[in-house]
Design a protein around this motif. Structure first.
Motif, PDB file in Angstrom:
ATOM      1  N   ARG A  97       0.819  -1.218   0.000  1.00 23.83           N
ATOM      2  CA  ARG A  97       0.000   0.000   0.000  1.00 23.83           C
ATOM      3  C   ARG A  97       0.854   1.271   0.000  1.00 23.83           C
ATOM      4  O   ARG A  97       2.012   1.259   0.375  1.00 23.83           O
ATOM      5  CB  ARG A  97      -0.904   0.014   1.214  1.00 23.83           C
ATOM      6  N   GLY A  98       0.185   2.347  -0.403  1.00 27.00           N
ATOM      7  CA  GLY A  98       0.881   3.627  -0.448  1.00 27.00           C
ATOM      8  C   GLY A  98       1.932   3.647  -1.542  1.00 27.00           C
ATOM      9  O   GLY A  98       2.932   4.363  -1.462  1.00 27.00           O
ATOM     10  N   VAL A  99       1.705   2.835  -2.576  1.00 20.94           N
ATOM     11  CA  VAL A  99       2.663   2.779  -3.691  1.00 20.94           C
ATOM     12  C   VAL A  99       1.949   3.257  -4.948  1.00 20.94           C
ATOM     13  O   VAL A  99       0.974   2.634  -5.397  1.00 20.94           O
ATOM     14  CB  VAL A  99       3.173   1.338  -3.924  1.00 20.94           C
ATOM     15  N   ASP A 116       6.564   5.380  -7.068  1.00 19.62           N
ATOM     16  CA  ASP A 116       7.212   6.383  -6.215  1.00 19.62           C
ATOM     17  C   ASP A 116       8.003   5.720  -5.094  1.00 19.62           C
ATOM     18  O   ASP A 116       8.566   6.389  -4.242  1.00 19.62           O
ATOM     19  CB  ASP A 116       6.167   7.374  -5.676  1.00 19.62           C
ATOM     20  N   ARG A 117       8.004   4.387  -5.061  1.00 22.52           N
ATOM     21  CA  ARG A 117       8.820   3.660  -4.075  1.00 22.52           C
ATOM     22  C   ARG A 117       9.686   2.615  -4.758  1.00 22.52           C
ATOM     23  O   ARG A 117       9.735   1.462  -4.330  1.00 22.52           O
ATOM     24  CB  ARG A 117       7.914   2.959  -3.066  1.00 22.52           C
ATOM     25  N   GLY A 118      10.275   2.981  -5.865  1.00 22.85           N
ATOM     26  CA  GLY A 118      11.181   2.063  -6.549  1.00 22.85           C
ATOM     27  C   GLY A 118      10.504   1.330  -7.696  1.00 22.85           C
ATOM     28  O   GLY A 118       9.322   1.531  -7.956  1.00 22.85           O
ATOM     29  N   SER A 119      11.284   0.469  -8.353  1.00 19.49           N
ATOM     30  CA  SER A 119      10.789  -0.177  -9.577  1.00 19.49           C
ATOM     31  C   SER A 119      10.615  -1.678  -9.380  1.00 19.49           C
ATOM     32  O   SER A 119      11.248  -2.288  -8.520  1.00 19.49           O
ATOM     33  CB  SER A 119      11.779   0.041 -10.720  1.00 19.49           C
ATOM     34  N   TRP A 120       9.783  -2.228 -10.230  1.00 19.71           N
ATOM     35  CA  TRP A 120       9.582  -3.670 -10.310  1.00 19.71           C
ATOM     36  C   TRP A 120       9.817  -4.088 -11.751  1.00 19.71           C
ATOM     37  O   TRP A 120       9.492  -3.324 -12.666  1.00 19.71           O
ATOM     38  CB  TRP A 120       8.141  -4.039  -9.943  1.00 19.71           C
TER      39      TRP A 120
END
Ligand code: FAD
Length: 348
Positions: A97-99, A116-120
């Motif tokens: 959550r919050g991603v 906004d919290r890195g890549s996949w």
């Protein structure tokens, strides 16, 4: 750091969770990324008096019947939120959550999902971001001149916010009818629709709508939109029958103090509520260039024609009949995840 998953599901509302339920059954390696801090997707932002238009058992996600809500034939939003939160927990769906997903890019064999919290990186992506995040407002002359308050369906919470006001409610769909009915006992409401309000027959609730959609897929049959636009949920029926929500045709312009009709009639208003719909929230897919010239992403079922690794789930009849409803999204999620499983090959 880039993390990996075979499937990244973008959006953890009911559509994303339904996809998760099937992915879990298939033994897939997946993650669900959701921008919100708490479960429930768009239901978290619904207005206080909203009730489902179907009984609980006909508002269920795959695998788990929605329990009845004591004393309420049509559950309210708090019940839906509890059910969705419990569903996510019960099936241990891996929701982060919050991603917020900002972009999905083609990175050769894989897709890169930038947040906004890195890549996949992923072999397939299911986009299940809904429409609530993209309210639609029509271009209407004078809209910026109006000095009162303008809101969209997404902003409406309680009729008490409009007590004693004169309010124009724009839109002939379910939101317009329900919000007009919600406000009518508290405010002077003028409900404005492009064409005369088209109520579905009173006996048609969400369950019947789902059956009609199913029948149409199976062997043709009437389109729901041929029968009407508005489900007569009890508050709408009551307001309609009491003559509280007559519908008026669309005004030609907003003025600083209200609205003006083509015959010169003016109606002073304190607020205008635009119940004028939504568009799919798909900005994150823009880098993939999937759109046709006309604007919409061409699909077969849920699969983007231009890239079979991308599926679009839950945006409504566009990608699956009734797939923007609790009961309808399961079937479409099953089809989407089956196709993805075939694309990925056997699970190791
Ligand atoms: P959403 O619930 O909107 O979930 C999408 C999720 O994706 C959200 O959490 C959002 O924050 C997240 N997201 C969006 N963009 C990103 C991003 N870029 N990155 C990460 N996360 C993102 N259905 C019924 O079955 N019965 C009813 O009675 C009924 N009544 C309705 C009444 C109204 C007024 C409305 C508007 C809808 C109603 N629906 C009803 C329809 C439907 O069930 C909902 O619209 C439903 O919430 C759609 O679910 P979803 O999972 O597709 O989208």
């Amino acid at each position: 750091m880039t993390r990996t998953a075979d499937v990244v599901v973008i959006g953890g509302g009911q559509a994303g969770l339904a996809a998760g339920w099937y992915l879990r059954r298939l033994g897939a390696d997946f993650v669900i990324l959701d921008a919100q801090a708490t479960p429930g997707g768009a239901w978290q932002h619904a207005w206080d008096s909203l009730h489902l238009f179907s009984p609980a058992a006909y508002s269920s996600l795959p695998g788990r019947l929605m329990p009845r809500q004591e004393g309420k034939p049509f559950p309210d939003v708090s019940h839906v939120l509890e059910y969705i939160a419990d569903y996510e927990k019960r099936y241990e769906l891996p929701v982060q959550r919050g991603v917020h997903v900002e972009a999905v890019r083609d990175a050769g064999e894989l897709l890169r999902v930038e947040t906004d919290r890195g890549s996949w990186s992923a072999r397939a992506v299911i986009s299940a971001t809904g429409t609530w995040g993209r309210p639609f407002l029509p271009a209407v002359p004078g809209r910026s001149d109006f000095r009162g308050r303008q809101l969209h369906t997404v902003d409406h919470r309680s009729p008490r916010d409009f007590a004693g006001q004169r309010v124009i409610v724009v839109g002939g769909g379910n939101s317009g009818a329900q919000i007009a009915a919600d406000l009518a006992p508290h405010a002077t409401v003028r409900w404005v629709t492009r064409r005369p309000a088209r109520y579905l027959p009173d006996e048609i609730d969400g369950r019947a709508l789902f059956e009609l959609a199913t029948q149409r897929v199976r062997d043709g049959g009437p389109r729901i939109s041929d029968l009407g636009d508005i489900v007569t949920v009890p508050p709408v029926r009551a307001a309609r029958d009491a003559g509280l929500i007559p519908d008026h045709r669309m005004f030609e312009a907003l003025t600083p103090d209200g609205a003006r009709w083509p015959d010169g009639t003016v109606w002073p208003a304190d607020s205008v509520i635009w119940c004028t719909g939504f568009r799919p929230a798909l900005a994150h897919l823009a880098p993939l260039g999937l759109r046709a010239e006309a604007g919409r992403i061409p699909t077969e079922g849920t699969r983007a024609l231009a890239d079979p690794r991308i599926h679009l789930l839950g945006y409504g009849d566009w990608t699956g009949p009734a797939s923007a409803t609790l009961i309808g999204v399961g079937r479409t999620a099953r089809e989407a995840t089956r196709e993805i499983a075939a694309l990925l090959g056997p699970v190791s």
